[in-house]
Design an enzyme around this catalytic site. Structure first.
Site, PDB file in Angstrom:
ATOM      1  N   ASP A 157       4.434   0.757  10.053  1.00  0.00           N
ATOM      2  CA  ASP A 157       4.787   0.277   8.714  1.00  0.00           C
ATOM      3  C   ASP A 157       5.031   1.401   7.707  1.00  0.00           C
ATOM      4  O   ASP A 157       4.782   1.252   6.505  1.00  0.00           O
ATOM      5  CB  ASP A 157       3.705  -0.670   8.160  1.00  0.00           C
ATOM      6  CG  ASP A 157       3.479  -1.856   9.084  1.00  0.00           C
ATOM      7  OD1 ASP A 157       4.456  -2.311   9.706  1.00  0.00           O
ATOM      8  OD2 ASP A 157       2.325  -2.313   9.176  1.00  0.00           O
ATOM      9  N   LYS A 213      10.067   2.679   8.364  1.00  0.00           N
ATOM     10  CA  LYS A 213      11.113   3.062   9.322  1.00  0.00           C
ATOM     11  C   LYS A 213      12.386   2.249   9.124  1.00  0.00           C
ATOM     12  O   LYS A 213      13.490   2.780   9.167  1.00  0.00           O
ATOM     13  CB  LYS A 213      10.592   2.869  10.760  1.00  0.00           C
ATOM     14  CG  LYS A 213       9.385   3.718  11.096  1.00  0.00           C
ATOM     15  CD  LYS A 213       8.855   3.423  12.484  1.00  0.00           C
ATOM     16  CE  LYS A 213       8.245   2.040  12.653  1.00  0.00           C
ATOM     17  NZ  LYS A 213       7.024   1.785  11.889  1.00  0.00           N
ATOM     18  N   GLY A 254       7.820  -5.154  12.547  1.00  0.00           N
ATOM     19  CA  GLY A 254       8.429  -5.818  11.391  1.00  0.00           C
ATOM     20  C   GLY A 254       9.049  -4.734  10.540  1.00  0.00           C
ATOM     21  O   GLY A 254       8.338  -3.958   9.909  1.00  0.00           O
ATOM     22  N   HIS A 255      10.362  -4.622  10.589  1.00  0.00           N
ATOM     23  CA  HIS A 255      11.064  -3.541   9.890  1.00  0.00           C
ATOM     24  C   HIS A 255      11.860  -4.131   8.730  1.00  0.00           C
ATOM     25  O   HIS A 255      12.784  -4.913   8.933  1.00  0.00           O
ATOM     26  CB  HIS A 255      11.991  -2.793  10.867  1.00  0.00           C
ATOM     27  CG  HIS A 255      11.240  -2.101  11.965  1.00  0.00           C
ATOM     28  ND1 HIS A 255      11.857  -1.454  13.000  1.00  0.00           N
ATOM     29  CD2 HIS A 255       9.901  -1.943  12.175  1.00  0.00           C
ATOM     30  CE1 HIS A 255      10.932  -0.926  13.802  1.00  0.00           C
ATOM     31  NE2 HIS A 255       9.745  -1.216  13.328  1.00  0.00           N
ATOM     32  N   GLN A 263       6.322   0.694  15.652  1.00  0.00           N
ATOM     33  CA  GLN A 263       4.924   1.140  15.514  1.00  0.00           C
ATOM     34  C   GLN A 263       4.895   2.610  15.062  1.00  0.00           C
ATOM     35  O   GLN A 263       5.804   3.022  14.361  1.00  0.00           O
ATOM     36  CB  GLN A 263       4.151   0.940  16.831  1.00  0.00           C
ATOM     37  CG  GLN A 263       3.881  -0.523  17.191  1.00  0.00           C
ATOM     38  CD  GLN A 263       5.052  -1.238  17.818  1.00  0.00           C
ATOM     39  OE1 GLN A 263       5.622  -0.790  18.789  1.00  0.00           O
ATOM     40  NE2 GLN A 263       5.426  -2.378  17.280  1.00  0.00           N
TER      41      GLN A 263
HETATM   42  P1  GDP Z   1       8.342  -0.331   9.055  1.00  0.00           P
HETATM   43  O1  GDP Z   1       7.620  -1.218   9.996  1.00  0.00           O
HETATM   44  O2  GDP Z   1       8.018   1.110   9.270  1.00  0.00           O
HETATM   45  O3  GDP Z   1       9.828  -0.563   9.037  1.00  0.00           O
HETATM   46  O4  GDP Z   1       7.813  -0.685   7.599  1.00  0.00           O
HETATM   47  P2  GDP Z   1       7.608  -2.171   6.993  1.00  0.00           P
HETATM   48  O5  GDP Z   1       8.931  -2.738   6.669  1.00  0.00           O
HETATM   49  O6  GDP Z   1       6.717  -2.961   7.868  1.00  0.00           O
HETATM   50  O7  GDP Z   1       6.747  -1.844   5.713  1.00  0.00           O
HETATM   51  C1  GDP Z   1       7.220  -1.045   4.686  1.00  0.00           C
HETATM   52  C2  GDP Z   1       7.217  -1.858   3.383  1.00  0.00           C
HETATM   53  O8  GDP Z   1       7.358  -1.005   2.283  1.00  0.00           O
HETATM   54  C3  GDP Z   1       8.380  -2.830   3.292  1.00  0.00           C
HETATM   55  O9  GDP Z   1       7.977  -3.955   2.559  1.00  0.00           O
HETATM   56  C4  GDP Z   1       9.425  -2.025   2.530  1.00  0.00           C
HETATM   57  O10 GDP Z   1      10.342  -2.856   1.836  1.00  0.00           O
HETATM   58  C5  GDP Z   1       8.564  -1.259   1.570  1.00  0.00           C
HETATM   59  N1  GDP Z   1       9.059   0.069   1.206  1.00  0.00           N
HETATM   60  C6  GDP Z   1       9.714   0.977   1.973  1.00  0.00           C
HETATM   61  N2  GDP Z   1       9.874   2.140   1.287  1.00  0.00           N
HETATM   62  C7  GDP Z   1       9.309   1.957   0.089  1.00  0.00           C
HETATM   63  C8  GDP Z   1       9.103   2.813  -1.054  1.00  0.00           C
HETATM   64  O11 GDP Z   1       9.490   3.980  -1.071  1.00  0.00           O
HETATM   65  N3  GDP Z   1       8.436   2.284  -2.119  1.00  0.00           N
HETATM   66  C9  GDP Z   1       7.968   1.011  -2.117  1.00  0.00           C
HETATM   67  N4  GDP Z   1       7.316   0.594  -3.196  1.00  0.00           N
HETATM   68  N5  GDP Z   1       8.151   0.178  -1.070  1.00  0.00           N
HETATM   69  C10 GDP Z   1       8.790   0.649   0.013  1.00  0.00           C
HETATM   70  P1  IMO Z   2       6.025  -1.635  12.955  1.00  0.00           P
HETATM   71  O1  IMO Z   2       7.137  -1.330  13.936  1.00  0.00           O
HETATM   72  C1  IMO Z   2       1.733  -1.792  12.264  1.00  0.00           C
HETATM   73  C2  IMO Z   2      -0.780  -2.899  15.673  1.00  0.00           C
HETATM   74  C3  IMO Z   2      -1.533  -4.211  15.610  1.00  0.00           C
HETATM   75  C4  IMO Z   2      -2.761  -3.840  16.413  1.00  0.00           C
HETATM   76  C5  IMO Z   2      -2.198  -2.939  17.503  1.00  0.00           C
HETATM   77  C6  IMO Z   2      -1.916  -3.665  18.818  1.00  0.00           C
HETATM   78  O2  IMO Z   2       6.362  -2.694  11.980  1.00  0.00           O
HETATM   79  O3  IMO Z   2       5.513  -0.380  12.346  1.00  0.00           O
HETATM   80  P2  IMO Z   2       0.003  -5.341  19.564  1.00  0.00           P
HETATM   81  O4  IMO Z   2       0.360  -6.701  19.064  1.00  0.00           O
HETATM   82  O5  IMO Z   2       1.108  -4.353  19.488  1.00  0.00           O
HETATM   83  O6  IMO Z   2      -0.617  -5.367  20.929  1.00  0.00           O
HETATM   84  O7  IMO Z   2      -1.171  -4.844  18.576  1.00  0.00           O
HETATM   85  O8  IMO Z   2      -0.981  -2.415  16.994  1.00  0.00           O
HETATM   86  N1  IMO Z   2       0.687  -3.006  15.466  1.00  0.00           N
HETATM   87  C7  IMO Z   2       1.309  -2.606  14.357  1.00  0.00           C
HETATM   88  N2  IMO Z   2       0.816  -2.129  13.191  1.00  0.00           N
HETATM   89  N3  IMO Z   2       3.059  -1.885  12.436  1.00  0.00           N
HETATM   90  C8  IMO Z   2       3.572  -2.330  13.615  1.00  0.00           C
HETATM   91  O9  IMO Z   2       4.883  -2.290  13.891  1.00  0.00           O
HETATM   92  C9  IMO Z   2       2.682  -2.755  14.617  1.00  0.00           C
HETATM   93  N4  IMO Z   2       2.838  -3.272  15.856  1.00  0.00           N
HETATM   94  C10 IMO Z   2       1.610  -3.394  16.367  1.00  0.00           C
HETATM   95  O10 IMO Z   2      -1.841  -4.544  14.284  1.00  0.00           O
HETATM   96  O11 IMO Z   2      -3.623  -3.058  15.640  1.00  0.00           O
HETATM   97 MG    MG Z   3       6.392  -2.907   9.951  1.00  0.00          MG
END
Ligand code: GDP
Ligand code: IMO
Ligand code: MG
Length: 426
Positions: free
Chosen positions: A14, A17, A41-42, A226
């Protein structure tokens, strides 16, 4: 940046990416996911739109980009079908012809979720806190050489036989776990045969496709899911996911030589978060952590769970920088720290009175380390949405310079908001 690029998470996922891959993919011909599944979840935001991708690579919003789901990904076919439908309906993007799924992807079946729930329940206090998507059990079957793959979806009769034999085995395991029901293979075989029909137009030998594209001089971006600390080999085992999230996974996950990975960029938040269980040395359980969670909207993109929040963990990020040999780091969500007068950065771990020289392999050691903090000056003004380095307050510049020096890695981008344009390029 030349040639092909891997984008990996530096922390526990998270890191942002999705946002960064979406921006960078403009310069690439193809974006390929190499591992994980719909546990990811991207989030991608542009204009006033926000879309969360789980299996579809984050290059899908750049119209000229081809997207690939490589064989290292575990695929829940229904999750992919629903994700394709959502993107067609909500974003008016037609994916067929642009998205290719490896015929070698292992499949997630409904019993994988059932098994995962049963095992997590048995673990009690020691549970991993998974996303409940069946990821771990699907990878177990892959490594146990008893998994089903996308190519198996293409012939309904053999599929039925394979599912029947797999379900028989799972029922024996579930019985041993005192699970109250038995699984019926027939409805699973019927629905998976239907999914196979629906996905036919997406299935390809993606390793061949990628190698062909590279021969034609096309550029590929490899999208990690991840993060390095969740990597099955290099993460905080056993509190990890079941795939190779670090850059090493690119080659095996896509069926391309490591020679084709030319640059590796790591994505890191300006602080740290983690979802699920496991050690988290810089976790802030007080109002600071709460403030980060609220300001950063730190709730899981996949499961909605509140993310655990804390300060930037230097030793963990430096370890990830080494594992991936990062060429540069992209620092995201720095705007979330706007309100703090002082911002601690963890620069060392102390364990039983001495400073640790290396990132510990043993989870029980990592759980007991005492973080040593350097306190950085906060900037206490809004930097949300800034697009130029020169406009950042000196304290924010100092914070980023410190991160870069500490990681011995240049910062190539700074993200100051969720949207595409809220980005500083260096
Ligand atoms: P990922 O799994 O690495 O793609 O990241 P996620 O999408 O799960 O989580 C990142 C969250 O932060 C999302 O809700 C993005 O919209 C938000 N986000 C990304 N970059 C920024 C930033 O620079 N500032 C803020 N406030 N939010 C951001
Ligand atoms: P993105 O790509 C954050 C975590 C779960 C748990 C562990 C194992 O959005 O960054 P799993 O269901 O993969 O067997 O769970 O990994 N986890 C993540 N945490 N971002 C993710 O993906 C994750 N995918 C799995 O919360 O701790
Ligand atoms: Mg994510």
């Amino acid at each position: 940046m030349r040639g092909n690029l891997a984008v990996v998470g530096v922390q526990w996922g998270d890191e942002g990416k999705g946002k960064i891959v979406d921006i960078l993919s403009e310069e690439f011909d193809c974006v390929a996911r190499y591992q994980g599944g719909h546990n990811a979840g991207h989030t991608v935001s542009f204009g006033n739109r926000r879309h969360v991708l789980h299996l579809i690579p984050s290059g899908i919003f750049q119209p000229k980009v081809t997207c690939v789901i490589g064989g290292g990904v575990v695929l829940d076919p229904l999750a992919l079908i629903e994700e394709c439908q959502a993107i067609e309906q909500v974003m008016a993007i037609h994916v067929e012809g642009r998205l290719f799924v490896s015929n070698r992807c292992h499949l997630i079946l409904p019993y994988h979720r059932v098994l995962e729930a049963a095992v997590e329940k048995q673990l009690g206090e020691r549970r991993i806190g998974t996303t409940s998507r069946g990821i771990g059990p699907a990878y177990e079957d892959k490594m146990g050489r008893r998994g089903l793959r996308v190519c198996d979806l293409m012939d309904a009769e053999t599929l039925r036989e394979k599912i029947a034999s797999s379900v028989a085995e799972k029922n024996r395991v579930l019985q041993a776990l005192n699970y109250p029901q038995t699984i019926d293979p027939e409805p699973i075989a019927d629905s998976y045969a239907r999914y196979g029909e629906k996905l036919k137009g997406f299935v390809a030998d993606t390793s061949r496709l990628l190698n062909q594209m590279m021969r034609e001089g096309k550029r590929i971006l490899f999208e990690g899911a991840q993060g390095t600390l969740l990597d099955i080999d290099h993460g905080t085992y056993p509190y990890v996911t079941s795939s190779s999230a670090a850059a090493g996974g690119v080659s095996t996950g896509l069926g391309i030589s490591p020679k084709h990975v030319h640059t590796v960029v790591g994505i890191s938040k300006a602080y740290t978060t983690r979802v699920g269980a496991g050690p988290f040395p810089t976790e802030s359980l007080d109002s600071n952590g709460e403030q980060i969670r609220t300001r950063g909207n730190e709730y899981g993109s996949t499961t909605g769970r509140p993310r655990r929040c804390g300060w930037f963990d230097g030793p963990a990020a430096r370890y990830a920088a080494m594992i991936n040999a990062l060429d540069s780091v992209v620092v995201t969500k720095i705007d979330v720290l706007d309100t703090f007068a002082e911002i601690p950065i963890c620069v060392d771990y102390k364990y039983k009175g001495s400073v640790l020289k290396e990132f510990p392999a043993d989870t029980s050691v990592l759980s007991d380390v005492e973080p040593v903090y350097k306190t950085m000056r906060g900037w206490q003004t809004s930097i949300a949405g800034l697009k130029e380095w020169a406009k950042l307050p000196a304290a924010a510049q100092d914070y980023l310079k410190f991160m870069s020096d500490y990681l011995e890695t240049p910062v190539s981008m700074v993200s100051t908001g969720a949207s595409r344009d809220e980005t500083i390029r260096l």
